[in-house]
Design a protein around this motif. Sequence first.
Motif, PDB file in Angstrom:
ATOM      1  N   PRO A 178       0.891  -1.224  -0.038  1.00 34.77           N
ATOM      2  CA  PRO A 178      -0.069   0.252   0.037  1.00 34.77           C
ATOM      3  C   PRO A 178       0.850   1.215  -0.047  1.00 34.77           C
ATOM      4  CG  PRO A 178      -0.575  -1.442   1.796  1.00 34.77           C
ATOM      5  CD  PRO A 178       0.396  -1.986   1.297  1.00 34.77           C
ATOM      6  N   GLU A 179       0.169   2.248  -0.721  1.00 32.69           N
ATOM      7  CA  GLU A 179       1.036   3.624  -0.571  1.00 32.69           C
ATOM      8  C   GLU A 179       0.895   4.324   0.466  1.00 32.69           C
ATOM      9  OE1 GLU A 179       1.789   5.304  -5.036  1.00 32.69           O
ATOM     10  OE2 GLU A 179      -0.169   4.367  -5.055  1.00 32.69           O
ATOM     11  N   LEU A 180       1.733   5.291   0.725  1.00 33.31           N
ATOM     12  CA  LEU A 180       1.437   6.141   1.757  1.00 33.31           C
ATOM     13  C   LEU A 180       1.131   7.576   1.213  1.00 33.31           C
ATOM     14  CD1 LEU A 180       4.320   5.279   4.348  1.00 33.31           C
ATOM     15  CD2 LEU A 180       1.969   4.998   4.762  1.00 33.31           C
ATOM     16  N   PRO A 181       0.621   8.470   1.920  1.00 32.85           N
ATOM     17  CA  PRO A 181       0.065   9.853   1.699  1.00 32.85           C
ATOM     18  C   PRO A 181       1.515  10.619   1.299  1.00 32.85           C
ATOM     19  CG  PRO A 181      -0.947   9.465   3.594  1.00 32.85           C
ATOM     20  CD  PRO A 181      -0.180   8.068   3.312  1.00 32.85           C
ATOM     21  N   LEU A 192      -3.279   4.460  12.491  1.00 29.45           N
ATOM     22  CA  LEU A 192      -2.905   3.187  11.681  1.00 29.45           C
ATOM     23  C   LEU A 192      -3.387   3.378  10.230  1.00 29.45           C
ATOM     24  CD1 LEU A 192      -3.779   1.176  14.680  1.00 29.45           C
ATOM     25  CD2 LEU A 192      -2.095   0.252  13.139  1.00 29.45           C
ATOM     26  N   SER A 193      -2.482   3.182   9.194  1.00 26.24           N
ATOM     27  CA  SER A 193      -3.010   3.285   7.756  1.00 26.24           C
ATOM     28  C   SER A 193      -4.269   2.491   7.584  1.00 26.24           C
ATOM     29  CB  SER A 193      -1.781   2.719   6.918  1.00 26.24           C
ATOM     30  OG  SER A 193      -1.505   1.568   7.174  1.00 26.24           O
ATOM     31  N   GLU A 194      -4.797   2.656   6.521  1.00 28.37           N
ATOM     32  CA  GLU A 194      -6.275   1.926   6.243  1.00 28.37           C
ATOM     33  C   GLU A 194      -6.045   0.553   6.309  1.00 28.37           C
ATOM     34  OE1 GLU A 194      -4.579   2.037   1.976  1.00 28.37           O
ATOM     35  OE2 GLU A 194      -4.057   3.142   3.811  1.00 28.37           O
ATOM     36  N   GLN A 195      -4.969  -0.083   5.857  1.00 29.95           N
ATOM     37  CA  GLN A 195      -4.729  -1.674   5.850  1.00 29.95           C
ATOM     38  C   GLN A 195      -3.928  -2.105   6.718  1.00 29.95           C
ATOM     39  OE1 GLN A 195      -3.709  -3.333   1.966  1.00 29.95           O
ATOM     40  NE2 GLN A 195      -4.840  -1.513   0.986  1.00 29.95           N
ATOM     41  N   ALA A 218      -5.105  12.535  11.283  1.00 29.77           N
ATOM     42  CA  ALA A 218      -6.406  11.628  11.124  1.00 29.77           C
ATOM     43  C   ALA A 218      -5.949  10.829   9.526  1.00 29.77           C
ATOM     44  CB  ALA A 218      -7.631  12.329  10.732  1.00 29.77           C
ATOM     45  N   PHE A 219      -6.237   9.610   9.664  1.00 32.05           N
ATOM     46  CA  PHE A 219      -6.133   8.689   8.575  1.00 32.05           C
ATOM     47  C   PHE A 219      -7.442   8.223   8.058  1.00 32.05           C
ATOM     48  CE2 PHE A 219      -4.135   5.942   5.651  1.00 32.05           C
ATOM     49  CZ  PHE A 219      -2.903   6.099   5.850  1.00 32.05           C
ATOM     50  N   HIS A 220      -7.608   8.498   6.682  1.00 26.23           N
ATOM     51  CA  HIS A 220      -8.984   8.146   6.018  1.00 26.23           C
ATOM     52  C   HIS A 220      -9.191   6.633   6.257  1.00 26.23           C
ATOM     53  CE1 HIS A 220     -11.599   7.405   2.654  1.00 26.23           C
ATOM     54  NE2 HIS A 220     -11.655   8.763   2.480  1.00 26.23           N
ATOM     55  N   PRO A 277      -5.191   5.934   1.288  1.00 28.96           N
ATOM     56  CA  PRO A 277      -4.001   6.329   1.479  1.00 28.96           C
ATOM     57  C   PRO A 277      -4.120   7.767   1.571  1.00 28.96           C
ATOM     58  CG  PRO A 277      -3.759   5.439  -0.475  1.00 28.96           C
ATOM     59  CD  PRO A 277      -5.173   5.048  -0.370  1.00 28.96           C
ATOM     60  N   CYS A 278      -4.756   8.132   2.629  1.00 24.57           N
ATOM     61  CA  CYS A 278      -5.164   9.851   2.335  1.00 24.57           C
ATOM     62  C   CYS A 278      -5.132  10.364   4.069  1.00 24.57           C
ATOM     63  CB  CYS A 278      -6.452   9.949   1.867  1.00 24.57           C
ATOM     64  SG  CYS A 278      -7.315  11.552   2.302  1.00 24.57           S
ATOM     65  N   VAL A 279      -4.416  11.250   4.373  1.00 22.03           N
ATOM     66  CA  VAL A 279      -4.472  11.833   5.831  1.00 22.03           C
ATOM     67  C   VAL A 279      -4.838  13.345   5.836  1.00 22.03           C
ATOM     68  CG1 VAL A 279      -2.809  10.095   6.492  1.00 22.03           C
ATOM     69  CG2 VAL A 279      -2.096  12.358   5.712  1.00 22.03           C
TER      70      VAL A 279
END
Length: 315
Positions: free
Chosen positions: A11-14, A243-246, A284-286, A290-292
């Motif tokens: 997964p990509e990071l923002p 934590l990231s979305e995944q 805040a993480f979506h 991958p969006c903050v």
Amino acid sequence: MAFPRPRPARPELPRQRVRTLQCGQGAVRAARFNADGNYCLTCGSDKTLKLWNPHKGTALRTYQGHGYEVLDAAGSFDNSQLCSGSADKTVALWDVTTGQVVRKYRGHAGKVNCVQFNEEATVIVSGSIDSTVRCWDCRSRRPDPVQLLDEAKDGISGVKLSAYEILSGSVDGRVRRYDLRAGQLYSDYIGSPITSVCFTKDGQCVLVASLDSTLRLLDKDTGELLGEYTGHRSTTYRLDCVLSEQDTHVGCASEDGHVYFWDLVEGSLVLSLPVGTGVVQSLAFHPRLPCVLTATQGQVTLWREETFRPEGDPD
């Protein structure tokens, strides 16, 4: 012969700054996505709460009714209601459409640092500098909380909810998890004042940020330390961890104007996001992308992955 399936891409990071919102609320104390991530709330030191579409950069509504700065907010699962906590010691329940306060809950003896809805948005859980967590029934008219959790020895800095648990972090250095089904309290001692807590998406672990500039990943059931993450600066302010979305990365705001992300399993620092010059007051993480959102001083910035192309941009 069947070929093995290709390994899914990491997964990509923002990393890409997509949009900055000038909130016009004084200092932004918190920025929070709603349940589906299409909207966000910003809490201002000017006593207001604002609802935005951060992806388009549009302000949708301003909510006024607190007597002092707003410190945290959350949206209900169906986007019909909001709750907010303020330094005026109250918790407010808002109607999104009308912008009116539906109910105000007074009972905390100090500023309300954090608020959360339960899944059905029938209960608001609030944590305060008065060392208590209080649960308020949104459906009844009773002015007192339906539950009072007063085990903490110092202010509550963060609360999070799962289907049947309340997780709280306190300045006394303890993470407390209340299992409401079993009627049990589990407590883990970190040793440094806690600024933020959250569950992993799979519900197996707990992420804790504290004032010793360290993030810790704990096994929820055993309290075992699974990982430590360092490199950011957190010594004074109440900073968010995410934590990231995944669940592949952990992130934390920092007092040096950056947001840091680490690989959850390896513990290695993978991204230092330069947000601004001051303290990153909120992060805040979506829930799915991958969006903050990051908040510094009076503005909130939306970040996306590098491959993201905003609408209307040429490829």
